[in-house]
Enzyme design. Structure first.
Site, PDB file in Angstrom:
ATOM      1  N   SER A 246       0.846  -1.188   0.000  1.00  0.00           N
ATOM      2  CA  SER A 246       0.000   0.000   0.000  1.00  0.00           C
ATOM      3  C   SER A 246       0.889   1.247   0.000  1.00  0.00           C
ATOM      4  O   SER A 246       1.746   1.387  -0.869  1.00  0.00           O
ATOM      5  CB  SER A 246      -0.963  -0.040   1.194  1.00  0.00           C
ATOM      6  OG  SER A 246      -2.029   0.845   0.999  1.00  0.00           O
ATOM      7  N   LYS A 250       4.450   1.815  -2.255  1.00  0.00           N
ATOM      8  CA  LYS A 250       5.000   2.966  -2.983  1.00  0.00           C
ATOM      9  C   LYS A 250       6.405   3.287  -2.468  1.00  0.00           C
ATOM     10  O   LYS A 250       7.327   3.567  -3.237  1.00  0.00           O
ATOM     11  CB  LYS A 250       4.099   4.189  -2.809  1.00  0.00           C
ATOM     12  CG  LYS A 250       2.641   4.040  -3.174  1.00  0.00           C
ATOM     13  CD  LYS A 250       1.912   5.376  -3.064  1.00  0.00           C
ATOM     14  CE  LYS A 250       0.494   5.306  -2.574  1.00  0.00           C
ATOM     15  NZ  LYS A 250      -0.388   4.387  -3.260  1.00  0.00           N
ATOM     16  N   TRP A 339      -9.677   1.484  -5.395  1.00  0.00           N
ATOM     17  CA  TRP A 339      -8.856   2.666  -5.154  1.00  0.00           C
ATOM     18  C   TRP A 339      -7.426   2.475  -5.640  1.00  0.00           C
ATOM     19  O   TRP A 339      -6.744   3.432  -6.005  1.00  0.00           O
ATOM     20  CB  TRP A 339      -8.864   2.994  -3.659  1.00  0.00           C
ATOM     21  CG  TRP A 339      -8.064   4.211  -3.287  1.00  0.00           C
ATOM     22  CD1 TRP A 339      -6.868   4.237  -2.637  1.00  0.00           C
ATOM     23  CD2 TRP A 339      -8.407   5.568  -3.527  1.00  0.00           C
ATOM     24  NE1 TRP A 339      -6.436   5.523  -2.465  1.00  0.00           N
ATOM     25  CE2 TRP A 339      -7.365   6.373  -2.990  1.00  0.00           C
ATOM     26  CE3 TRP A 339      -9.497   6.196  -4.137  1.00  0.00           C
ATOM     27  CZ2 TRP A 339      -7.375   7.761  -3.054  1.00  0.00           C
ATOM     28  CZ3 TRP A 339      -9.509   7.588  -4.206  1.00  0.00           C
ATOM     29  CH2 TRP A 339      -8.464   8.346  -3.672  1.00  0.00           C
ATOM     30  N   HIS A 375      -6.554  -6.819   1.652  1.00  0.00           N
ATOM     31  CA  HIS A 375      -5.503  -5.857   1.311  1.00  0.00           C
ATOM     32  C   HIS A 375      -4.245  -6.172   2.128  1.00  0.00           C
ATOM     33  O   HIS A 375      -4.307  -6.385   3.339  1.00  0.00           O
ATOM     34  CB  HIS A 375      -6.003  -4.444   1.634  1.00  0.00           C
ATOM     35  CG  HIS A 375      -5.074  -3.351   1.218  1.00  0.00           C
ATOM     36  ND1 HIS A 375      -4.370  -3.347   0.040  1.00  0.00           N
ATOM     37  CD2 HIS A 375      -4.748  -2.179   1.844  1.00  0.00           C
ATOM     38  CE1 HIS A 375      -3.654  -2.240  -0.050  1.00  0.00           C
ATOM     39  NE2 HIS A 375      -3.857  -1.526   1.038  1.00  0.00           N
TER      40      HIS A 375
END
Length: 420
Positions: A246, A250, A339, A375
């Site tokens: 998540s 990044k 998203w 997730h």
């Protein structure tokens, strides 16, 4: 002559495949290349498709692997200028470190992704001290070592104290791979207050920088510390990986892109602002776009590229992914979470891989998108891809890393975004 160019590039790639390194012993391209001109948004052309990673800012073309090194340097400068802020130049002489033993037994996680149950307890800490003009900050990295004297391959895990990010730790413990936690908040908070973060103690003039400049800078200082410690660290510096999920996915991607000492980058569900292309995401609806991202992570001025102005951004995140080349990159996706803009991530990965393809090393870059799981909870169906990349790039074992798995996007036309 034009008909011969593809053959020439193919022959170049075949001839150089065995000579292209898997990792470097330096943070960034060794030669100081001249930074390109950085026009303002009004002077930037609209580029509706993905920008060409093989074209320099002056319009000339990358014709060799040596020139790719120069182009990498240029892309890095452009990402910092337009997106994340200037990365501080920190000499290795500013970094020192020591190993502290036996003081982390009570700490499991820093609060993120606490739903992963198998995080081992750290018993040692690599204490990193960075001093600039008499001012100092410390980054205290818990580490879990395998049994023995090493040196051990290692993964820097973001999100847990001394885990492997949010990847299953057993894949690493079973392979005698050390796990080093990166306490990112000791560099910059998850949601920074500009100018008031630990890194600003050292660089108060760089208050505009986003977290995706600051955090990767901190990862590089940890690697400096491992070099400082040498054999005492018990870490094999030629076999370093980094991973996160998540927002930390990044972080891992930016870290691998900006530091050539990282042999393997594993970006798990990095979403918008990570592997996903800003341009493609703008076409997908309610996903993370330039206008919707968290601006504590980027420069405030990046807002100028919101919505229709995204076409004026001179770079995009297929080029961020490509900065890892020629080293290894594995991207995991989870399309159950809209998203994350995983269709955009797929297109971006597809485009980025063409850089590895150009130099005949396409099996150093892969992706795996799988649904049906939470997730940041890697399902067992994706273990084989992870194990293959770990075995090959950390342990130098034979493994099939030609990984391109995204069945839900089989009808997505990625080629329409590529005109180079």
């Amino acid at each position: 002559m034009k008909r011969l160019l593809p053959l020439m590039f193919f022959l170049f790639a075949i001839g150089c495949k065995t000579e292209i390194p898997l990792v470097y012993d330096r943070e960034k391209p060794a030669e100081a290349f001249t930074a390109p001109q950085m026009p303002g948004i009004d002077q930037l052309p609209a580029i509706e498709t993905l920008p060409d990673p093989f074209t320099f800012a002056d319009g000339s073309k990358v014709r060799s692997f040596r020139q790719w090194e120069q182009r990498r340097s240029e892309i890095m400068e452009m990402i910092q200028y337009y997106e994340t802020g200037k990365r501080p130049e920190t000499s290795k002489e500013c970094v020192r470190a020591e190993i502290r033993h036996g003081n982390m037994d009570s700490v499991r996680t820093n609060g993120f992704f606490a739903n992963i149950p198998d995080i081992p307890l750290a018993k040692d800490t690599i204490a990193v001290h960075v001093t600039v003009e008499g001012k100092e900050i410390s980054i205290n990295c818990p580490v879990v070592y395998p049994e023995g004297d090493g040196p051990f391959p290692a993964i820097i895990g973001i999100g847990f104290w001394a885990g492997a990010g949010s990847l299953p730790t057993k894949i690493f413990t079973e392979r005698n791979i050390a796990m080093i936690g990166f306490p990112f908040s000791e560099v910059m908070a998850h949601h920074q207050t500009r100018g008031e973060e630990p890194i600003n103690v050292l660089y108060p003039e760089l208050s505009e920088m986003g977290a995706y400049t600051a955090w990767p800078w901190g990862v590089s200082r940890v690697i400096d510390a491992l070099e400082y410690l040498g054999g005492e660290s018990k870490i094999d510096l030629k076999h370093l990986a980094i991973s996160g999920c998540s927002f930390a996915g990044k972080m891992a991607l930016f870290s691998g892109a900006f530091d050539e000492r990282i042999a393997l980058t594993i970006a798990q569900e990095p979403g918008g602002g990570g592997a996903a292309s800003w341009r493609v995401s703008e076409t997908l609806g309610e996903v993370e776009t330039v206008a919707r991202t968290d601006y504590t992570w980027f420069k405030e001025s990046m807002r100028q590229f919101s919505e229709e102005n995204v076409a004026r951004m001179p770079i995009d995140h297929h080029e961020l992914c490509a900065l890892v080349a020629p080293r290894a990159l594995l991207v995991f996706g989870n399309p159950d979470y809209p998203w994350l803009a995983d269709e955009s991530g797929y297109v971006s990965c597809y485009a980025a891989r063409k850089v590895w393809e150009r130099f005949g090393i396409a099996d150093r870059m892969g992706w795996s998108f799988a649904d049906g799981h939470g997730h940041c909870q890697l399902p067992e169906s994706q273990y084989p891809e992870l194990e293959a990349f770990v075995d090959r790039f950390l342990l130098e074992k034979d493994a099939d890393t030609d990984v391109r798995i995204a069945p839900m996007f089989e009808n997505t036309n990625a080629e329409k975004w590529i005109n180079w």
